[in-house]
Design a protein around this motif. Sequence first.
Motif, PDB file in Angstrom:
ATOM      1  N   ILE A  48      -6.931 -19.060 -15.807  1.00 27.73           N
ATOM      2  CA  ILE A  48      -6.650 -17.839 -15.066  1.00 27.73           C
ATOM      3  C   ILE A  48      -6.061 -18.213 -13.713  1.00 27.73           C
ATOM      4  O   ILE A  48      -6.322 -19.284 -13.184  1.00 27.73           O
ATOM      5  N   GLY A  49      -5.248 -17.342 -13.174  1.00 23.99           N
ATOM      6  CA  GLY A  49      -4.599 -17.617 -11.911  1.00 23.99           C
ATOM      7  C   GLY A  49      -5.530 -17.379 -10.730  1.00 23.99           C
ATOM      8  O   GLY A  49      -6.579 -16.747 -10.844  1.00 23.99           O
ATOM      9  N   ILE A  50      -5.110 -17.897  -9.587  1.00 20.31           N
ATOM     10  CA  ILE A  50      -5.874 -17.731  -8.352  1.00 20.31           C
ATOM     11  C   ILE A  50      -6.064 -16.257  -8.041  1.00 20.31           C
ATOM     12  O   ILE A  50      -7.146 -15.830  -7.653  1.00 20.31           O
ATOM     13  N   THR A  51      -5.022 -15.443  -8.200  1.00 17.45           N
ATOM     14  CA  THR A  51      -5.164 -14.026  -7.872  1.00 17.45           C
ATOM     15  C   THR A  51      -6.118 -13.331  -8.836  1.00 17.45           C
ATOM     16  O   THR A  51      -6.852 -12.434  -8.435  1.00 17.45           O
ATOM     17  N   ASP A  52      -6.122 -13.754 -10.107  1.00 14.94           N
ATOM     18  CA  ASP A  52      -7.094 -13.201 -11.060  1.00 14.94           C
ATOM     19  C   ASP A  52      -8.511 -13.516 -10.607  1.00 14.94           C
ATOM     20  O   ASP A  52      -9.395 -12.655 -10.618  1.00 14.94           O
ATOM     21  N   LEU A  53      -8.724 -14.764 -10.208  1.00 13.22           N
ATOM     22  CA  LEU A  53     -10.046 -15.182  -9.732  1.00 13.22           C
ATOM     23  C   LEU A  53     -10.428 -14.417  -8.474  1.00 13.22           C
ATOM     24  O   LEU A  53     -11.576 -13.962  -8.330  1.00 13.22           O
ATOM     25  N   LEU A  54      -9.474 -14.240  -7.574  1.00 15.62           N
ATOM     26  CA  LEU A  54      -9.730 -13.489  -6.342  1.00 15.62           C
ATOM     27  C   LEU A  54     -10.172 -12.068  -6.658  1.00 15.62           C
ATOM     28  O   LEU A  54     -11.158 -11.577  -6.099  1.00 15.62           O
ATOM     29  N   VAL A  55      -9.455 -11.409  -7.538  1.00 15.02           N
ATOM     30  CA  VAL A  55      -9.802 -10.033  -7.895  1.00 15.02           C
ATOM     31  C   VAL A  55     -11.201  -9.978  -8.496  1.00 15.02           C
ATOM     32  O   VAL A  55     -12.007  -9.121  -8.146  1.00 15.02           O
ATOM     33  N   ILE A  56     -11.515 -10.897  -9.383  1.00 13.50           N
ATOM     34  CA  ILE A  56     -12.833 -10.916 -10.023  1.00 13.50           C
ATOM     35  C   ILE A  56     -13.932 -11.096  -8.989  1.00 13.50           C
ATOM     36  O   ILE A  56     -14.938 -10.375  -8.992  1.00 13.50           O
ATOM     37  N   VAL A  57     -13.756 -12.049  -8.082  1.00 11.71           N
ATOM     38  CA  VAL A  57     -14.781 -12.317  -7.063  1.00 11.71           C
ATOM     39  C   VAL A  57     -14.948 -11.126  -6.127  1.00 11.71           C
ATOM     40  O   VAL A  57     -16.078 -10.706  -5.828  1.00 11.71           O
ATOM     41  N   ILE A  84      -9.178  -2.907  -4.101  1.00 10.12           N
ATOM     42  CA  ILE A  84      -8.863  -4.265  -4.567  1.00 10.12           C
ATOM     43  C   ILE A  84      -7.951  -4.201  -5.795  1.00 10.12           C
ATOM     44  O   ILE A  84      -6.945  -4.909  -5.880  1.00 10.12           O
ATOM     45  N   ILE A  85      -8.278  -3.347  -6.729  1.00 12.81           N
ATOM     46  CA  ILE A  85      -7.458  -3.206  -7.935  1.00 12.81           C
ATOM     47  C   ILE A  85      -6.075  -2.663  -7.572  1.00 12.81           C
ATOM     48  O   ILE A  85      -5.062  -3.106  -8.111  1.00 12.81           O
ATOM     49  N   PHE A  86      -6.030  -1.717  -6.645  1.00 14.42           N
ATOM     50  CA  PHE A  86      -4.750  -1.162  -6.190  1.00 14.42           C
ATOM     51  C   PHE A  86      -3.844  -2.267  -5.661  1.00 14.42           C
ATOM     52  O   PHE A  86      -2.674  -2.362  -6.029  1.00 14.42           O
ATOM     53  N   TRP A  87      -4.362  -3.128  -4.780  1.00  8.96           N
ATOM     54  CA  TRP A  87      -3.529  -4.175  -4.203  1.00  8.96           C
ATOM     55  C   TRP A  87      -3.132  -5.211  -5.242  1.00  8.96           C
ATOM     56  O   TRP A  87      -2.005  -5.718  -5.224  1.00  8.96           O
ATOM     57  N   SER A  88      -3.997  -5.532  -6.149  1.00  9.09           N
ATOM     58  CA  SER A  88      -3.662  -6.480  -7.209  1.00  9.09           C
ATOM     59  C   SER A  88      -2.488  -5.950  -8.035  1.00  9.09           C
ATOM     60  O   SER A  88      -1.503  -6.653  -8.272  1.00  9.09           O
ATOM     61  N   TYR A  89      -2.586  -4.713  -8.457  1.00 15.30           N
ATOM     62  CA  TYR A  89      -1.522  -4.103  -9.253  1.00 15.30           C
ATOM     63  C   TYR A  89      -0.241  -3.945  -8.435  1.00 15.30           C
ATOM     64  O   TYR A  89       0.854  -4.249  -8.907  1.00 15.30           O
ATOM     65  N   THR A  90      -0.368  -3.491  -7.199  1.00 15.09           N
ATOM     66  CA  THR A  90       0.801  -3.233  -6.353  1.00 15.09           C
ATOM     67  C   THR A  90       1.586  -4.515  -6.087  1.00 15.09           C
ATOM     68  O   THR A  90       2.822  -4.515  -6.162  1.00 15.09           O
ATOM     69  N   LEU A  91       0.892  -5.611  -5.787  1.00 17.50           N
ATOM     70  CA  LEU A  91       1.605  -6.859  -5.538  1.00 17.50           C
ATOM     71  C   LEU A  91       2.304  -7.357  -6.797  1.00 17.50           C
ATOM     72  O   LEU A  91       3.446  -7.835  -6.736  1.00 17.50           O
ATOM     73  N   ASP A  92       1.651  -7.247  -7.945  1.00 17.25           N
ATOM     74  CA  ASP A  92       2.304  -7.622  -9.204  1.00 17.25           C
ATOM     75  C   ASP A  92       3.537  -6.752  -9.453  1.00 17.25           C
ATOM     76  O   ASP A  92       4.592  -7.245  -9.840  1.00 17.25           O
ATOM     77  N   TRP A  93       3.400  -5.464  -9.245  1.00 14.71           N
ATOM     78  CA  TRP A  93       4.502  -4.531  -9.462  1.00 14.71           C
ATOM     79  C   TRP A  93       5.657  -4.824  -8.509  1.00 14.71           C
ATOM     80  O   TRP A  93       6.820  -4.851  -8.919  1.00 14.71           O
ATOM     81  N   LEU A  94       5.352  -5.046  -7.222  1.00 10.76           N
ATOM     82  CA  LEU A  94       6.398  -5.345  -6.238  1.00 10.76           C
ATOM     83  C   LEU A  94       7.121  -6.642  -6.596  1.00 10.76           C
ATOM     84  O   LEU A  94       8.343  -6.723  -6.485  1.00 10.76           O
ATOM     85  N   GLY A  95       6.372  -7.664  -7.008  1.00 15.69           N
ATOM     86  CA  GLY A  95       6.985  -8.930  -7.386  1.00 15.69           C
ATOM     87  C   GLY A  95       7.877  -8.793  -8.599  1.00 15.69           C
ATOM     88  O   GLY A  95       8.910  -9.467  -8.714  1.00 15.69           O
ATOM     89  N   TYR A  96       7.513  -7.921  -9.524  1.00 13.49           N
ATOM     90  CA  TYR A  96       8.309  -7.685 -10.725  1.00 13.49           C
ATOM     91  C   TYR A  96       9.551  -6.857 -10.411  1.00 13.49           C
ATOM     92  O   TYR A  96      10.637  -7.129 -10.900  1.00 13.49           O
ATOM     93  N   ARG A  97       9.383  -5.852  -9.582  1.00 13.04           N
ATOM     94  CA  ARG A  97      10.429  -4.860  -9.338  1.00 13.04           C
ATOM     95  C   ARG A  97      11.487  -5.317  -8.333  1.00 13.04           C
ATOM     96  O   ARG A  97      12.647  -4.935  -8.439  1.00 13.04           O
ATOM     97  N   ILE A 101      10.965 -10.009  -3.093  1.00  8.95           N
ATOM     98  CA  ILE A 101       9.516 -10.106  -2.872  1.00  8.95           C
ATOM     99  C   ILE A 101       8.872 -11.081  -3.863  1.00  8.95           C
ATOM    100  O   ILE A 101       7.823 -11.648  -3.588  1.00  8.95           O
ATOM    101  N   GLU A 102       9.537 -11.305  -4.980  1.00 11.69           N
ATOM    102  CA  GLU A 102       8.973 -12.160  -6.033  1.00 11.69           C
ATOM    103  C   GLU A 102       8.477 -13.514  -5.519  1.00 11.69           C
ATOM    104  O   GLU A 102       7.378 -13.935  -5.868  1.00 11.69           O
ATOM    105  N   PRO A 103       9.238 -14.242  -4.669  1.00 15.95           N
ATOM    106  CA  PRO A 103       8.739 -15.541  -4.205  1.00 15.95           C
ATOM    107  C   PRO A 103       7.455 -15.455  -3.373  1.00 15.95           C
ATOM    108  O   PRO A 103       6.698 -16.419  -3.292  1.00 15.95           O
ATOM    109  N   LEU A 104       7.216 -14.319  -2.752  1.00 14.00           N
ATOM    110  CA  LEU A 104       5.973 -14.144  -1.992  1.00 14.00           C
ATOM    111  C   LEU A 104       4.778 -13.903  -2.909  1.00 14.00           C
ATOM    112  O   LEU A 104       3.648 -14.216  -2.562  1.00 14.00           O
ATOM    113  N   VAL A 105       5.035 -13.330  -4.074  1.00 10.54           N
ATOM    114  CA  VAL A 105       3.965 -12.955  -4.987  1.00 10.54           C
ATOM    115  C   VAL A 105       3.715 -14.031  -6.037  1.00 10.54           C
ATOM    116  O   VAL A 105       2.576 -14.320  -6.380  1.00 10.54           O
TER     117      VAL A 105
END
Length: 177
Positions: A48-57, A84-97, A101-105
């Motif tokens: 699992i990725g660092i951001t996945d672990l961060l969200v879980i913790v 927390i879930i909002f920011w996790s989803y939003t950063l993924d969405w911004l990086g995709y869209r 922004i992708e290199p930051l995410v």
Amino acid sequence: MDWLLDIDWRGMFIPDTAIVELVIRGSIMYLALYFLLRVVLKRQSGGIGITDLLVIVLIADAAQNAMGDDYQSIPNGIILVATIIFWSYTLDWLGYRFPRIEPLVYAKPLQLVREGQMLRHNMERETMTEGELMSQLRLQGVEDISVVKVAYLEGDGRVSVIVDGSKDKGASPRHRP
């Protein structure tokens, strides 16, 4: 049934902290931890990725506080978890869209081996030892680094390997052409 009268029903369901403050606190903590982990800890050992672990913790901590009465109300914990879930989803969405922004995410792959030679400067950047790299190569079925055309440390922490098909010495059958 008298025990039902002893419960602080108002304290359980009425937030004791302003909702805006909870959203701001959750946002600041998530974004600060996200970018610290993104810069400092790109490499990890699990699937699992660092951001996945961060969200879980963070979710576990926020939910635990709401369940354990560290907050006076359940909505406080729910609002923090939702933030927390909002920011996790939003950063993924911004990086995709948005490509800018992708290199930051998402971390870019870092080349560790080129034409059978270790790129020690890149390994040093990630504090990866020769032994760790060789362990990762063996997990990919490669015993001899000379058969490696390129190897990358991927953004999720895994090492990907492309074997030179003309040099099959040291490569497992699954890596031969």
